[in-house]
Design an enzyme around this catalytic site. Structure first.
Site, PDB file in Angstrom:
ATOM      1  N   HIS A 189       0.840  -1.209   0.163  1.00  0.00           N
ATOM      2  CA  HIS A 189      -0.087  -0.002  -0.050  1.00  0.00           C
ATOM      3  C   HIS A 189       0.944   1.129  -0.119  1.00  0.00           C
ATOM      4  CE1 HIS A 189       0.709  -1.253   4.217  1.00  0.00           C
ATOM      5  NE2 HIS A 189       0.495   0.224   4.187  1.00  0.00           N
ATOM      6  N   HIS A 194       1.066   5.249   1.270  1.00  0.00           N
ATOM      7  CA  HIS A 194       0.451   6.161   1.936  1.00  0.00           C
ATOM      8  C   HIS A 194       0.480   7.451   1.332  1.00  0.00           C
ATOM      9  CE1 HIS A 194       0.665   4.077   6.046  1.00  0.00           C
ATOM     10  NE2 HIS A 194       1.465   3.570   5.455  1.00  0.00           N
TER      11      HIS A 194
END
Ligand code: AMP
Ligand code: ZN
Length: 134
Positions: free
Chosen positions: A97, A99
């Site tokens: 992922h 950010h």
């Protein structure tokens, strides 16, 4: 299975910011700053080093577009785009992922400071080490 796979499959609720056939963007539950967003591929990759080229190319395009939108529409002054890779680098959810952390120039919950080593590193040697299997 991991917690982000569960979110992608709708088993765990999330605040969805964007979705397409390959990726999902949600608000981070911790909201380091207002609008802190996570962009993840729908396919499970443990981290960026495991991710295939096509998926990564698409992800980074989505990250760029969303980061632009977040900065503009939330009146931020900039943003940090971070990808923690492995536990040693602070990765706690082992599903790739990005950010996106908008920055408002206030006293915020994120403080990245470079603390350079002052040992006399041999830069040429480091470059050789990085490329040694080339
Ligand atoms: P990292 O430390 O880079 O692996 O980041 C994982 C992030 O996932 C943290 O910032 C958490 O706040 C966030 N997180 C964990 N569980 C959830 C959840 N259920 N929904 C949204 N964000 C989450
Ligand atoms: Zn997963």
């Amino acid at each position: 299975m991991c917690i982000f796979c569960d979110i992608i499959e709708g088993k765990i609720p999330s605040a969805k910011v964007y979705e397409d056939d390959q990726c999902l963007a949600i608000l981070d539950i911790s909201q380091v700053t207002r609008g802190h967003t996570l962009v993840m591929p729908k396919q499970h990759f443990a981290n960026i080093l495991e991710c295939d080229e096509q998926t990564l190319a698409h992800l980074i395009e989505v990250v760029r577009d969303l980061a632009g939108k977040i900065v503009k529409n939330l009146d931020a002054r900039g943003c940090n785009i971070l990808v923690n890779t492995n536990e040693a680098a602070g990765q706690s959810v082992m599903h790739l992922h990005f950010h996106i952390i908008p920055r408002y120039g206030n006293d915020e919950g994120l403080n990245i400071e470079f603390d350079p080593h002052h040992e006399p590193y041999d830069l040429a040697e480091i470059v050789r080490d990085i490329n040694k299997d080339r």
